[in-house]
Design a protein around this motif. Structure first.
Motif, PDB file in Angstrom:
ATOM      1  N   UNK A 106       0.839  -1.389  -0.003  1.00 24.64           N
ATOM      2  CA  UNK A 106      -0.066  -0.046   0.088  1.00 24.64           C
ATOM      3  C   UNK A 106       0.626   1.388  -0.089  1.00 24.64           C
ATOM      4  N   UNK A 107       2.134   1.379   0.075  1.00 26.10           N
ATOM      5  CA  UNK A 107       2.862   2.275   0.164  1.00 26.10           C
ATOM      6  C   UNK A 107       2.965   2.923  -1.341  1.00 26.10           C
ATOM      7  N   UNK A 108       3.069   4.220  -1.460  1.00 26.37           N
ATOM      8  CA  UNK A 108       3.064   5.161  -2.866  1.00 26.37           C
ATOM      9  C   UNK A 108       1.978   4.637  -3.777  1.00 26.37           C
ATOM     10  N   UNK A 109       1.089   4.675  -3.339  1.00 23.81           N
ATOM     11  CA  UNK A 109      -0.233   4.602  -4.219  1.00 23.81           C
ATOM     12  C   UNK A 109      -1.051   5.971  -4.164  1.00 23.81           C
ATOM     13  N   UNK A 110      -2.080   5.950  -4.942  1.00 23.78           N
ATOM     14  CA  UNK A 110      -2.961   7.060  -4.541  1.00 23.78           C
ATOM     15  C   UNK A 110      -2.889   7.849  -5.808  1.00 23.78           C
ATOM     16  N   UNK A 111      -3.754   9.197  -5.956  1.00 21.82           N
ATOM     17  CA  UNK A 111      -3.884   9.942  -6.974  1.00 21.82           C
ATOM     18  C   UNK A 111      -2.294  10.555  -6.974  1.00 21.82           C
ATOM     19  N   UNK A 112      -1.836  10.709  -8.541  1.00 20.46           N
ATOM     20  CA  UNK A 112      -0.710  11.411  -8.665  1.00 20.46           C
ATOM     21  C   UNK A 112       0.502  10.380  -8.504  1.00 20.46           C
ATOM     22  N   UNK A 113       0.493   9.358  -7.897  1.00 22.03           N
ATOM     23  CA  UNK A 113       1.602   8.337  -7.856  1.00 22.03           C
ATOM     24  C   UNK A 113       1.727   7.335  -9.023  1.00 22.03           C
ATOM     25  N   UNK A 114       2.377   7.923  -9.967  1.00 15.00           N
ATOM     26  CA  UNK A 114       2.257   7.036 -11.394  1.00 15.00           C
ATOM     27  C   UNK A 114       3.834   7.558 -11.818  1.00 15.00           C
ATOM     28  N   UNK A 115       4.510   6.589 -12.924  1.00 24.36           N
ATOM     29  CA  UNK A 115       5.669   6.984 -13.484  1.00 24.36           C
ATOM     30  C   UNK A 115       6.843   7.461 -12.464  1.00 24.36           C
ATOM     31  N   UNK A 116       7.323   8.544 -13.019  1.00 27.39           N
ATOM     32  CA  UNK A 116       8.484   8.800 -12.210  1.00 27.39           C
ATOM     33  C   UNK A 116       8.047   9.428 -10.966  1.00 27.39           C
ATOM     34  N   UNK A 117       6.823  10.063 -10.678  1.00 24.99           N
ATOM     35  CA  UNK A 117       6.511  10.513  -9.478  1.00 24.99           C
ATOM     36  C   UNK A 117       6.751   9.574  -8.207  1.00 24.99           C
ATOM     37  N   UNK A 118       6.488   8.279  -8.493  1.00 20.79           N
ATOM     38  CA  UNK A 118       6.591   6.987  -7.794  1.00 20.79           C
ATOM     39  C   UNK A 118       7.843   6.687  -7.582  1.00 20.79           C
ATOM     40  N   UNK A 119       8.616   6.556  -8.643  1.00 19.07           N
ATOM     41  CA  UNK A 119      10.046   6.284  -8.211  1.00 19.07           C
ATOM     42  C   UNK A 119      10.731   7.125  -7.591  1.00 19.07           C
ATOM     43  N   UNK A 120      10.433   8.529  -7.886  1.00 17.79           N
ATOM     44  CA  UNK A 120      11.191   9.517  -7.265  1.00 17.79           C
ATOM     45  C   UNK A 120      10.970   9.563  -5.666  1.00 17.79           C
ATOM     46  N   UNK A 121       9.580   9.161  -5.202  1.00 21.09           N
ATOM     47  CA  UNK A 121       9.246   9.202  -4.055  1.00 21.09           C
ATOM     48  C   UNK A 121       9.778   7.850  -3.246  1.00 21.09           C
ATOM     49  N   UNK A 122      10.028   6.970  -3.787  1.00 18.11           N
ATOM     50  CA  UNK A 122      10.672   5.659  -3.319  1.00 18.11           C
ATOM     51  C   UNK A 122      12.001   5.922  -2.959  1.00 18.11           C
ATOM     52  N   UNK A 123      12.669   6.773  -3.867  1.00 22.28           N
ATOM     53  CA  UNK A 123      14.108   6.927  -3.755  1.00 22.28           C
ATOM     54  C   UNK A 123      14.405   7.944  -2.779  1.00 22.28           C
ATOM     55  N   UNK A 124      13.680   9.141  -2.786  1.00 21.02           N
ATOM     56  CA  UNK A 124      13.747  10.136  -1.706  1.00 21.02           C
ATOM     57  C   UNK A 124      13.326   9.566  -0.446  1.00 21.02           C
ATOM     58  N   UNK A 125      12.651   8.553  -0.193  1.00 23.77           N
ATOM     59  CA  UNK A 125      12.398   8.027   1.211  1.00 23.77           C
ATOM     60  C   UNK A 125      13.401   7.038   1.668  1.00 23.77           C
ATOM     61  N   UNK A 126      14.348   6.738   0.905  1.00 26.40           N
ATOM     62  CA  UNK A 126      15.261   5.776   1.179  1.00 26.40           C
ATOM     63  C   UNK A 126      14.820   4.428   1.304  1.00 26.40           C
ATOM     64  N   UNK A 127      14.054   3.821   0.565  1.00 28.49           N
ATOM     65  CA  UNK A 127      13.485   2.483   0.436  1.00 28.49           C
ATOM     66  C   UNK A 127      14.743   1.604   0.081  1.00 28.49           C
ATOM     67  N   UNK A 128      14.749   0.457   0.242  1.00 24.33           N
ATOM     68  CA  UNK A 128      15.802  -0.560  -0.002  1.00 24.33           C
ATOM     69  C   UNK A 128      15.135  -1.477  -1.219  1.00 24.33           C
ATOM     70  N   UNK A 129      13.863  -1.467  -1.449  1.00 26.22           N
ATOM     71  CA  UNK A 129      13.443  -2.199  -2.475  1.00 26.22           C
ATOM     72  C   UNK A 129      12.221  -1.491  -3.091  1.00 26.22           C
ATOM     73  N   UNK A 130      11.689  -1.816  -4.193  1.00 22.45           N
ATOM     74  CA  UNK A 130      10.562  -1.191  -4.870  1.00 22.45           C
ATOM     75  C   UNK A 130       9.831  -2.538  -5.791  1.00 22.45           C
ATOM     76  N   UNK A 131       8.997  -2.336  -6.586  1.00 22.68           N
ATOM     77  CA  UNK A 131       8.739  -3.276  -7.391  1.00 22.68           C
ATOM     78  C   UNK A 131       7.329  -3.170  -8.027  1.00 22.68           C
TER      79      UNK A 131
END
Length: 193
Positions: free
Chosen positions: A109-134
């Protein structure tokens, strides 16, 4: 014959990947690709694959029943969102219960919702220091990225990643898993008539 209808808003690489996956599989057909943008690259990809297309606008989608009735005529076994950015209206969700799925380029459920698509999602994941995405493949309900999760696949977030480099890794997961998950869902489902 199992009938898939795809919705896409952009270039359509995921839609094309799905269509190619099912192209030579007996008993499954991508019958239509619908888009909310007349300039979407997915329409050219559909033309090359000889898949029919329909373009609709906000009025047709949100304020009339035109898209709903069109879908009912097509009688899809599965409606697959592949880079489609609008929220699906509740009346369409209700008309096709458990038959609309979406793919999201992050681990919900992290990084979902309106506006969370494409680069916006990936940028948020990186800026928050996540160790994994998918990726997360989920059923669609009347809220962005909120439906029951069907499948997730993970990839590492590497030191020095940019939204673009992370996107490449996530896209590979999308291309590998989305068609297979669709196939599994269709195998479990009886054709309507």
């Amino acid at each position: 014959m199992k009938n898939i209808v795809l919705f896409a808003s952009g270039a359509g690489s995921n839609a094309e990947n799905i269509a190619l996956f099912f192209k030579n599989r007996p008993g499954v057909k991508v019958s239509y690709i619908l888009s909310n943008r007349s300039d979407a690259g997915v329409l050219q990809r559909a033309k090359k694959l000889n898949i029919k297309t329909k373009v609709f606008d906000k009025e047709m989608f949100f304020h009339s029943d035109k898209v709903l009735y069109f879908l009912k005529e097509l009688s899809p076994d599965l409606i697959v969102l592949a880079g489609f950015l609008w929220l699906v209206p509740q009346k369409i969700v209700e008309a096709f219960p458990g038959r609309i799925i979406n793919i999201h380029p992050a681990l919900l459920p992290k990084y979902g919702g309106k506006g969370m698509y494409g680069r916006h999602v990936h940028r948020a994941v990186i800026e928050n220091g996540e160790k994994e995405s998918g990726i997360t493949i989920h059923y669609v309900n009347d809220k962005y990225d909120d439906g029951d999760i069907i499948f997730q696949a993970r990839c590492p977030v590497l030191e020095g990643d940019t939204p673009e480099t992370l996107a490449e890794r996530v896209h590979r997961l999308e291309y590998e898993h989305y068609p297979r998950v669709i196939a599994r869902i269709l195998e479990k489902r009886q054709s309507p008539g």
